[in-house]
Structure formats: structure tokens, C-alpha cells
Design a protein around this motif. Structure first.
Motif, PDB file in Angstrom:
ATOM      1  N   GLN A  22      60.304  19.685 -43.687  1.00 55.72           N
ATOM      2  CA  GLN A  22      59.503  18.458 -43.754  1.00 55.72           C
ATOM      3  C   GLN A  22      59.723  17.578 -42.528  1.00 55.72           C
ATOM      4  O   GLN A  22      58.792  16.920 -42.070  1.00 55.72           O
ATOM      5  CB  GLN A  22      59.806  17.694 -45.043  1.00 55.72           C
ATOM      6  N   ALA A  23      60.949  17.572 -41.987  1.00 52.99           N
ATOM      7  CA  ALA A  23      61.235  16.750 -40.806  1.00 52.99           C
ATOM      8  C   ALA A  23      60.360  17.157 -39.636  1.00 52.99           C
ATOM      9  O   ALA A  23      59.777  16.302 -38.960  1.00 52.99           O
ATOM     10  CB  ALA A  23      62.712  16.847 -40.431  1.00 52.99           C
ATOM     11  N   GLU A 118      64.385   9.719 -49.143  1.00 46.85           N
ATOM     12  CA  GLU A 118      65.270  10.644 -49.839  1.00 46.85           C
ATOM     13  C   GLU A 118      64.421  11.694 -50.534  1.00 46.85           C
ATOM     14  O   GLU A 118      63.591  11.365 -51.395  1.00 46.85           O
ATOM     15  CB  GLU A 118      66.129   9.926 -50.883  1.00 46.85           C
ATOM     16  N   LEU A 119      64.618  12.959 -50.142  1.00 51.61           N
ATOM     17  CA  LEU A 119      63.999  14.074 -50.864  1.00 51.61           C
ATOM     18  C   LEU A 119      64.917  14.401 -52.031  1.00 51.61           C
ATOM     19  O   LEU A 119      66.119  14.612 -51.838  1.00 51.61           O
ATOM     20  CB  LEU A 119      63.850  15.299 -49.970  1.00 51.61           C
ATOM     21  N   VAL A 174      61.136  10.742 -52.661  1.00 54.41           N
ATOM     22  CA  VAL A 174      60.035  11.693 -52.758  1.00 54.41           C
ATOM     23  C   VAL A 174      60.565  12.975 -53.397  1.00 54.41           C
ATOM     24  O   VAL A 174      61.608  13.490 -52.989  1.00 54.41           O
ATOM     25  CB  VAL A 174      59.441  11.998 -51.362  1.00 54.41           C
ATOM     26  N   ASP A 175      59.845  13.486 -54.388  1.00 55.72           N
ATOM     27  CA  ASP A 175      60.208  14.741 -55.046  1.00 55.72           C
ATOM     28  C   ASP A 175      60.085  15.880 -54.034  1.00 55.72           C
ATOM     29  O   ASP A 175      59.013  16.114 -53.479  1.00 55.72           O
ATOM     30  CB  ASP A 175      59.281  14.978 -56.240  1.00 55.72           C
ATOM     31  N   GLY A 176      61.194  16.588 -53.780  1.00 55.06           N
ATOM     32  CA  GLY A 176      61.218  17.663 -52.798  1.00 55.06           C
ATOM     33  C   GLY A 176      60.868  19.032 -53.355  1.00 55.06           C
ATOM     34  O   GLY A 176      60.900  20.020 -52.632  1.00 55.06           O
ATOM     35  N   LEU A 177      60.544  19.121 -54.664  1.00 54.39           N
ATOM     36  CA  LEU A 177      60.186  20.413 -55.253  1.00 54.39           C
ATOM     37  C   LEU A 177      58.686  20.625 -55.204  1.00 54.39           C
ATOM     38  O   LEU A 177      57.917  19.678 -55.316  1.00 54.39           O
ATOM     39  CB  LEU A 177      60.688  20.498 -56.697  1.00 54.39           C
ATOM     40  N   ARG A 186      53.069  14.335 -50.455  1.00 57.59           N
ATOM     41  CA  ARG A 186      53.787  13.253 -51.151  1.00 57.59           C
ATOM     42  C   ARG A 186      54.527  12.373 -50.138  1.00 57.59           C
ATOM     43  O   ARG A 186      54.581  11.145 -50.300  1.00 57.59           O
ATOM     44  CB  ARG A 186      54.784  13.827 -52.172  1.00 57.59           C
ATOM     45  N   LEU A 187      55.109  12.993 -49.104  1.00 59.67           N
ATOM     46  CA  LEU A 187      55.814  12.229 -48.056  1.00 59.67           C
ATOM     47  C   LEU A 187      54.857  11.263 -47.357  1.00 59.67           C
ATOM     48  O   LEU A 187      55.176  10.080 -47.192  1.00 59.67           O
ATOM     49  CB  LEU A 187      56.412  13.179 -47.027  1.00 59.67           C
TER      50      LEU A 187
END
Length: 192
Positions: A22-23, A118-119, A174-177, A186-187
Motif C-alpha cells: 500500500q505504501a 494504521e492498517l 483503515v482495515d488492511g484485509l 479504503r486508504l
């Protein structure tokens, strides 16, 4: 938020939460460099530098590389020309002492963080992901016992930072799943 905006972000979350993936996507969208301490450490290990050999011992044990080593590398990287308009930090800060050091670095440059993301992810899902990654990449730092230790260390040390940034009013969770694209959407939603 536009890609031309100067953005200073920290991306946090436990090992395996998808921060690296994601980064790089988010940094490209924002037009800022993604700065990963893990990548810096692995590059030094691959080049067998003195720093790399020190870092390898800690990484193989699932422990964090000491602050003085990490802080010096991050300060160096944030001073690079491509980071003056903004950056996305992945894997730093990881301790309250590093939060203070990052604050000092940014204050000296006359800037501050815009947001900390925060994921979040389920521990068992993280173990499953990291074991899969270890099989694909042959990473010596991703055995099950080391993965579980890394998650414990994260919980013991880094999770407290979430409270620090939440108290400052700059934390977004943010939900990372889910799929890479779903998490990315979502991010972007959370940052707009």
C-alpha cells in the motif's frame, strides 16, 4: 487531496498488514517517495555493510534494529531532495523514542506530519500471509516463531504509538484485509 500536495505521512500496522504494497501505491498516487526502513535494512544486508550485518542479527531474531542505527538512516533519507515536498514512512517510527526523534527531525526542517494511517488486520490472517510470503520469497526472517515474535514486539512497542498519534488528532485507521485494490480504495477514502 491531490498528488501535487506536500504530504507527510506515516503508515503503521503489524508485520504482514500490507504496508509495503500500500505504501508504494499510495506514495505514487501522492507523488512522494515511499521510505521503508525494512527496504533500507535489507539493502544493507544484501550489500553486507557493517550496518547490514548489525541489522541482520536483530531481524533474524524478530527484534527491532536499535534506535540509534535506525534514526540515523531515516534522518539521512528524509534529508534527500526527493523527500522535501513530502514522504510516506513505512516501518518508522516504531517506538516512542523514535516518535520523539522524528518530531525533532521534522521540527528542524520546519514541517510536521499530516497524517498517520494504521492498517489493521487479524493476527491469524497475518501469520498466514507472512508464511505464504516466506514460502514465495525464501525470506529467512519469516519463520512462524519469528513471525509470532514480531507480532508480539509490535503489540508491546508499536501499538502504543497509535495512542500518541490518536491524541494528536492525526490518526486514521483503515482495515488492511481484503484485496490490494479494496484496501487501496479504503486508504484513499480515509485520506480525502
Amino acid at each position: 487531496m491531490t498528488a501535487s500536495s506536500a504530504r507527510r505521512l506515516v503508515l503503521m500496522g503489524p508485520p504482514g498488514a500490507g504496508k509495503g504494497t500500500q505504501a508504494s501505491r499510495l506514495a505514487e498516487h501522492l507523488g512522494v517517495p515511499a521510505i521503508s526502513t525494512g527496504d533500507i535494512f535489507r539493502a544493507n544486508v544484501a550489500e553486507r555493510t557493517e550496518l547490514g550485518q548489525q541489522a541482520q542479527r536483530y531481524m533474524d531474531a524478530g527484534e527491532y534494529v536499535p534506535d540509534e542505527v535506525t534514526n540515523a538512516m531515516v534522518a539521512d533519507r528524509l534529508a534527500a531532495d526527493d523527500a522535501t515536498a513530502g514522504f510516506l514512512l513505512d516501518g518508522y517510527p516504531r517506538t516512542e523514542a523514535q516518535v520523539g526523534e522524528l518530531d525533532r527531525m521534522l521540527e528542524a526542517a520546519g514541517v510536521s506530519l499530516d497524517v498517520v494511517v494504521e492498517l489493521t488486520a487479524d493476527v491469524d490472517e497475518l501469520v498466514k500471509r507472512l508464511l505464504g510470503r516466506a514460502a514465495e520469497q525464501g525470506r529467512s526472517d519469516d519463520t512462524e516463531s519469528v513471525i509470532r515474535r514480531r507480532l508480539e514486539v509490535y503489540s508491546e512497542q508499536t501499538a502504543a504509538l497509535v495512542d500518541v498519534y490518536d491524541a494528536r488528532g492525526i490518526l486514521v485507521r483503515v482495515d488492511g484485509l481484503g484485496s490490494v485494490d479494496d484496501v487501496a480504495a479504503r486508504l484513499l477514502d480515509a485520506l480525502s
